[in-house]
Structure formats: structure tokens, C-alpha cells
Design a protein around this motif. Sequence first.
Motif, PDB file in Angstrom:
ATOM      1  N   GLN A  28       0.828  -1.199   0.000  1.00 16.00           N
ATOM      2  CA  GLN A  28       0.000   0.000   0.000  1.00 16.00           C
ATOM      3  C   GLN A  28       0.866   1.254   0.000  1.00 16.00           C
ATOM      4  O   GLN A  28       0.596   2.197  -0.749  1.00 16.00           O
ATOM      5  N   ALA A  29       1.915   1.282   0.778  1.00 18.59           N
ATOM      6  CA  ALA A  29       2.815   2.440   0.815  1.00 18.59           C
ATOM      7  C   ALA A  29       3.563   2.603  -0.509  1.00 18.59           C
ATOM      8  O   ALA A  29       3.807   3.727  -0.955  1.00 18.59           O
ATOM      9  N   ILE A  30       3.899   1.499  -1.154  1.00 15.38           N
ATOM     10  CA  ILE A  30       4.602   1.569  -2.437  1.00 15.38           C
ATOM     11  C   ILE A  30       3.685   2.156  -3.503  1.00 15.38           C
ATOM     12  O   ILE A  30       4.110   3.012  -4.292  1.00 15.38           O
ATOM     13  N   VAL A  31       2.426   1.731  -3.527  1.00 13.56           N
ATOM     14  CA  VAL A  31       1.467   2.288  -4.502  1.00 13.56           C
ATOM     15  C   VAL A  31       1.292   3.785  -4.252  1.00 13.56           C
ATOM     16  O   VAL A  31       1.315   4.595  -5.184  1.00 13.56           O
ATOM     17  N   TRP A  32       1.124   4.175  -3.000  1.00 17.00           N
ATOM     18  CA  TRP A  32       0.955   5.587  -2.681  1.00 17.00           C
ATOM     19  C   TRP A  32       2.195   6.395  -3.064  1.00 17.00           C
ATOM     20  O   TRP A  32       2.078   7.501  -3.608  1.00 17.00           O
ATOM     21  N   ALA A  33       3.380   5.851  -2.807  1.00 17.77           N
ATOM     22  CA  ALA A  33       4.618   6.553  -3.156  1.00 17.77           C
ATOM     23  C   ALA A  33       4.745   6.737  -4.667  1.00 17.77           C
ATOM     24  O   ALA A  33       5.236   7.773  -5.135  1.00 17.77           O
ATOM     25  N   ALA A  34       4.289   5.768  -5.441  1.00 26.26           N
ATOM     26  CA  ALA A  34       4.339   5.895  -6.898  1.00 26.26           C
ATOM     27  C   ALA A  34       3.416   7.014  -7.367  1.00 26.26           C
ATOM     28  O   ALA A  34       3.780   7.809  -8.252  1.00 26.26           O
ATOM     29  N   VAL A  35       2.230   7.105  -6.771  1.00 28.38           N
ATOM     30  CA  VAL A  35       1.309   8.184  -7.137  1.00 28.38           C
ATOM     31  C   VAL A  35       1.884   9.530  -6.697  1.00 28.38           C
ATOM     32  O   VAL A  35       1.755  10.531  -7.411  1.00 28.38           O
ATOM     33  N   LEU A  36       2.536   9.566  -5.557  1.00 26.93           N
ATOM     34  CA  LEU A  36       3.200  10.797  -5.100  1.00 26.93           C
ATOM     35  C   LEU A  36       4.281  11.218  -6.087  1.00 26.93           C
ATOM     36  O   LEU A  36       4.378  12.396  -6.453  1.00 26.93           O
ATOM     37  N   TRP A  37       5.085  10.274  -6.526  1.00 24.67           N
ATOM     38  CA  TRP A  37       6.142  10.551  -7.518  1.00 24.67           C
ATOM     39  C   TRP A  37       5.516  11.156  -8.777  1.00 24.67           C
ATOM     40  O   TRP A  37       5.986  12.160  -9.298  1.00 24.67           O
ATOM     41  N   TRP A  38       4.437  10.555  -9.258  1.00 22.76           N
ATOM     42  CA  TRP A  38       3.766  11.039 -10.462  1.00 22.76           C
ATOM     43  C   TRP A  38       3.211  12.445 -10.247  1.00 22.76           C
ATOM     44  O   TRP A  38       3.374  13.325 -11.096  1.00 22.76           O
ATOM     45  N   ALA A  39       2.567  12.680  -9.102  1.00 25.11           N
ATOM     46  CA  ALA A  39       1.960  13.985  -8.838  1.00 25.11           C
ATOM     47  C   ALA A  39       3.015  15.072  -8.689  1.00 25.11           C
ATOM     48  O   ALA A  39       2.829  16.203  -9.166  1.00 25.11           O
ATOM     49  N   LEU A  40       4.126  14.757  -8.045  1.00 25.01           N
ATOM     50  CA  LEU A  40       5.188  15.758  -7.884  1.00 25.01           C
ATOM     51  C   LEU A  40       5.876  16.077  -9.205  1.00 25.01           C
ATOM     52  O   LEU A  40       6.391  17.179  -9.389  1.00 25.01           O
ATOM     53  N   THR A  41       5.882  15.126 -10.119  1.00 25.66           N
ATOM     54  CA  THR A  41       6.507  15.350 -11.414  1.00 25.66           C
ATOM     55  C   THR A  41       5.542  16.001 -12.398  1.00 25.66           C
ATOM     56  O   THR A  41       5.928  16.867 -13.174  1.00 25.66           O
ATOM     57  N   ASP A  42       4.273  15.614 -12.363  1.00 27.37           N
ATOM     58  CA  ASP A  42       3.286  16.108 -13.317  1.00 27.37           C
ATOM     59  C   ASP A  42       2.796  17.511 -12.961  1.00 27.37           C
ATOM     60  O   ASP A  42       2.598  18.346 -13.841  1.00 27.37           O
ATOM     61  N   MET A  43       2.545  17.765 -11.694  1.00 24.86           N
ATOM     62  CA  MET A  43       2.172  19.086 -11.177  1.00 24.86           C
ATOM     63  C   MET A  43       0.921  19.684 -11.835  1.00 24.86           C
ATOM     64  O   MET A  43       0.857  20.885 -12.075  1.00 24.86           O
ATOM     65  N   THR A  44      -0.071  18.865 -12.141  1.00 28.87           N
ATOM     66  CA  THR A  44      -1.341  19.367 -12.663  1.00 28.87           C
ATOM     67  C   THR A  44      -2.396  19.226 -11.576  1.00 28.87           C
ATOM     68  O   THR A  44      -2.241  18.418 -10.645  1.00 28.87           O
ATOM     69  N   PRO A  45      -3.481  20.000 -11.668  1.00 27.61           N
ATOM     70  CA  PRO A  45      -4.556  19.842 -10.673  1.00 27.61           C
ATOM     71  C   PRO A  45      -5.138  18.419 -10.657  1.00 27.61           C
ATOM     72  O   PRO A  45      -5.501  17.913  -9.590  1.00 27.61           O
ATOM     73  N   THR A  46      -5.201  17.777 -11.805  1.00 22.49           N
ATOM     74  CA  THR A  46      -5.714  16.397 -11.854  1.00 22.49           C
ATOM     75  C   THR A  46      -4.794  15.451 -11.083  1.00 22.49           C
ATOM     76  O   THR A  46      -5.258  14.593 -10.332  1.00 22.49           O
ATOM     77  N   ALA A  47      -3.499  15.604 -11.282  1.00 28.39           N
ATOM     78  CA  ALA A  47      -2.542  14.749 -10.574  1.00 28.39           C
ATOM     79  C   ALA A  47      -2.644  14.957  -9.066  1.00 28.39           C
ATOM     80  O   ALA A  47      -2.615  13.983  -8.301  1.00 28.39           O
TER      81      ALA A  47
END
Length: 160
Positions: A28-47
Amino acid sequence: MGVWQLVGVGLVILLGLVGVLVPGVPGQAIVWAAVLWWALTDMTPTAWGVLIGATALMLVNQALKPLLPPRRPGESGAPRRTVMIGGVAGIVGFFVVPVVGGVAGFVGAIYGAERLRLGSRGAGWASVRSVMRATGYAVLVELFACLLVAGTWVGVLIWG
């Protein structure tokens, strides 16, 4: 975000999904960390919305854990590979028949594996009930939460 980074995020999410099935791995923490990585890199309101939703869902999942029976794989009498087969089928089923396929694939694959192992329909269902009581409910709830996050991420990539 580049294609290779998206592939990397997807692989980390897949690693987290498989990690849910392996005792001692914080899937669960690994999945959340992957989404965090994506959101910090993408930086869009959707992310950021996906990250907020993933965080809320994972926190609800953590709050539900004490209400579920603890994982005791040895008590079911079924081999550990049975739950692994169910988990892999649940992951595949979730994406083949969105949302409902995850639960159906998980329980159906456990039944199929146990029916082959034990040889009769009644013994297969009795074993499914035993596996679900010993480990299945806890694994299924955690896996389903992670699958919802992964499915949302894939959906945003495709339609977002």
C-alpha cells in the motif's frame, strides 16, 4: 512527464500491487509513493486530485485494518500459493472487468485452485471460506484499495 517516467511509475505501482500479496512488504505504501512521484513530477490539478484521493483512500483502508481479521495464513490449511493465485487473478480481473472483476477474480481463483487441489466442489468452497476468514478479507480489502488507486491513475492517463 516523459514516457519512461510513466513506465517507471506504472512498474512501481505494479510492484506495490504484488507487494500487497507478499507478507511483510508494504504494498500500500509503495502504490501511494508511486502516485506521489507522479503527482510531484506532473504538477497538474488532476494529478494532485488523484494524490489527495489516493491518500484519503489509503487512510480509510488503514482505519479499517483493525476491524478485519488479522492475516493468519497458516490457519486456513491452504498453501500460500492459493492466495497468490487469487491476488494475481484479482489484479487481472480488476482491469478486465473494471472494479467488480477484482473481487470476482480473487475469490474465483481461490476457489479454482482449491477445487483442483482438493478434488471436489464442496471441499473447494469450504476451503475458500477458510482462506477468506484466515487471510482473504484483509488481503482483499487492501488489494482492492490499491487497485482503485491504480485504476484511477490509469484512467487519468488514458482520459485525463
